[in-house]
Design a protein around this motif. Structure first.
Motif, short mmCIF file in Angstrom:
data_model
loop_
_atom_site.label_atom_id
_atom_site.label_comp_id
_atom_site.label_asym_id
_atom_site.label_seq_id
_atom_site.Cartn_x
_atom_site.Cartn_y
_atom_site.Cartn_z
N GLN A 45 2.66 3.42 11.88
CA GLN A 45 2.31 4.84 12.01
C GLN A 45 1.95 5.44 10.64
O GLN A 45 1.00 6.21 10.53
CB GLN A 45 3.46 5.61 12.64
N ARG A 46 2.73 5.08 9.62
CA ARG A 46 2.47 5.63 8.29
C ARG A 46 1.17 5.07 7.71
O ARG A 46 0.38 5.80 7.10
CB ARG A 46 3.67 5.30 7.38
N ARG A 47 0.92 3.79 7.93
CA ARG A 47 -0.33 3.20 7.45
C ARG A 47 -1.53 3.85 8.12
O ARG A 47 -2.55 4.15 7.48
CB ARG A 47 -0.33 1.68 7.70
N ALA A 48 -1.44 4.09 9.41
CA ALA A 48 -2.54 4.73 10.14
C ALA A 48 -2.80 6.14 9.64
O ALA A 48 -3.95 6.59 9.56
CB ALA A 48 -2.22 4.75 11.63
N ALA A 49 -1.73 6.84 9.25
CA ALA A 49 -1.88 8.21 8.78
C ALA A 49 -2.55 8.27 7.41
O ALA A 49 -3.17 9.27 7.06
CB ALA A 49 -0.51 8.88 8.72
N PHE A 50 -2.43 7.20 6.62
CA PHE A 50 -3.04 7.18 5.30
C PHE A 50 -4.55 6.91 5.34
O PHE A 50 -5.28 7.33 4.44
CB PHE A 50 -2.37 6.13 4.41
N LEU A 51 -5.01 6.22 6.35
CA LEU A 51 -6.42 5.83 6.39
C LEU A 51 -7.39 7.00 6.26
O LEU A 51 -8.37 6.91 5.51
CB LEU A 51 -6.71 5.03 7.67
N PRO A 52 -7.18 8.14 6.95
CA PRO A 52 -8.14 9.24 6.83
C PRO A 52 -8.17 9.89 5.45
O PRO A 52 -9.09 10.66 5.15
CB PRO A 52 -7.64 10.25 7.89
N LEU A 53 -7.19 9.60 4.59
CA LEU A 53 -7.16 10.21 3.26
C LEU A 53 -8.24 9.66 2.35
O LEU A 53 -8.55 10.25 1.31
CB LEU A 53 -5.78 10.02 2.62
N GLY A 54 -8.80 8.51 2.70
CA GLY A 54 -9.90 7.96 1.90
C GLY A 54 -9.46 7.41 0.56
O GLY A 54 -8.42 6.77 0.45
N GLN A 55 -10.24 7.72 -0.47
CA GLN A 55 -10.05 7.13 -1.79
C GLN A 55 -8.97 7.87 -2.59
O GLN A 55 -9.23 8.48 -3.62
CB GLN A 55 -11.37 7.14 -2.56
N VAL A 56 -7.76 7.78 -2.12
CA VAL A 56 -6.66 8.46 -2.80
C VAL A 56 -5.83 7.46 -3.60
O VAL A 56 -5.66 6.30 -3.20
CB VAL A 56 -5.76 9.20 -1.77
N ASN A 57 -5.35 7.90 -4.76
CA ASN A 57 -4.42 7.12 -5.58
C ASN A 57 -3.05 7.76 -5.44
O ASN A 57 -2.91 8.98 -5.57
CB ASN A 57 -4.83 7.16 -7.05
N LEU A 58 -2.04 6.93 -5.21
CA LEU A 58 -0.69 7.44 -4.98
C LEU A 58 0.31 6.58 -5.73
O LEU A 58 0.26 5.35 -5.66
CB LEU A 58 -0.39 7.43 -3.49
N GLU A 59 1.21 7.22 -6.48
CA GLU A 59 2.34 6.54 -7.10
C GLU A 59 3.61 7.26 -6.66
O GLU A 59 3.61 8.49 -6.54
CB GLU A 59 2.26 6.60 -8.63
N ALA A 60 4.67 6.49 -6.43
CA ALA A 60 5.89 7.11 -5.92
C ALA A 60 7.13 6.33 -6.35
O ALA A 60 7.07 5.13 -6.61
CB ALA A 60 5.83 7.19 -4.40
#
Length: 216
Positions: free
Chosen positions: A167-182
């Motif tokens: 579910q979380r992976r699917a939600a990230f797909l529409p964000l496109g070319q995003v860089n995320l560090e956490a």
């Protein structure tokens, strides 16, 4: 004899004009961002405040290149969630080979988060080539769409795999070319080669809220 002097003078004038234009553009951007923050009822600072700067330095982005500069910080703090949007730039190389990438970065701290340490960036052809030669990232065999879109790395692979549910992976797909560090209760995100204008301040903040909800 006069030609070298003329060329030197011409280059000096061009350089001075470029510097002057850059200073004026920075002043105009600062005024626009400060006005947008005021209109939205948000706090503004010309630079990152000390605690935010210290927190930002826990991320890999804060240690890339040289001549690093974080500026024009807009802040909102509800107690449970703190969002800081700021300009960030650094330099790579020097002289004619010098490059200065610039980003709009959102940093979020939330008591509702408990995140594994990871970085997620848009995957490119060169990343896939490195993968072929053994520099592995974390892929999901049952989710090629996500694995082809993002390069996912972190210290604890099993923990990261558990965190990135379908579910979380699917939600990230529409964000496109995003860089995320956490890590822990904080994350940053930004988009490569893009610095948002003052008009996009609200949109960037809203995206920060959305990602915080997605990660919670």
């Amino acid at each position: 004899m006069w030609f070298p002097v003329f060329m030197f003078t011409l280059l000096a004038v061009i350089f001075a004009a470029i510097v002057f234009y850059g200073i004026q553009a920075e002043k105009k951007r600062k005024a626009a961002v400060e006005a947008a923050a005021l209109e939205l009822g948000l706090a503004f600072s010309p630079t990152l405040v000390g605690s935010d700067q210290a927190l930002f330095e826990t991320f890999e982005l804060a240690h890339v290149g040289h001549s690093r500069q974080a500026s024009l910080a807009t802040m909102v703090d509800s107690g449970e969630l703190r969002l800081v949007l700021f300009d960030y730039r650094y330099s790579i190389g020097s002289g004619k080979n010098k490059q200065t990438p610039a980003y709009s970065v959102v940093m979020a701290t939330s008591t509702s988060l408990q995140l594994p340490q990871f970085s997620m960036t848009p995957e490119s052809f060169f990343h896939r080539l490195a993968d072929f030669f053994g520099f592995k990232d974390i892929d999901f065999e049952d989710d090629l769409a996500f694995s082809n879109q993002f390069l996912l790395k972190g210290e604890n692979e099993s923990e990261i795999r558990s965190f990135f549910t379908p579910q979380r992976r699917a939600a990230f797909l529409p964000l496109g070319q995003v860089n995320l560090e956490a890590h822990d209760q904080v994350f940053i995100f930004y988009r490569s080669g893009r610095q948002s204008g003052a008009a996009q301040l609200r949109k960037m903040m809203e995206e920060g809220f959305s990602i915080q909800a997605l990660l919670s």
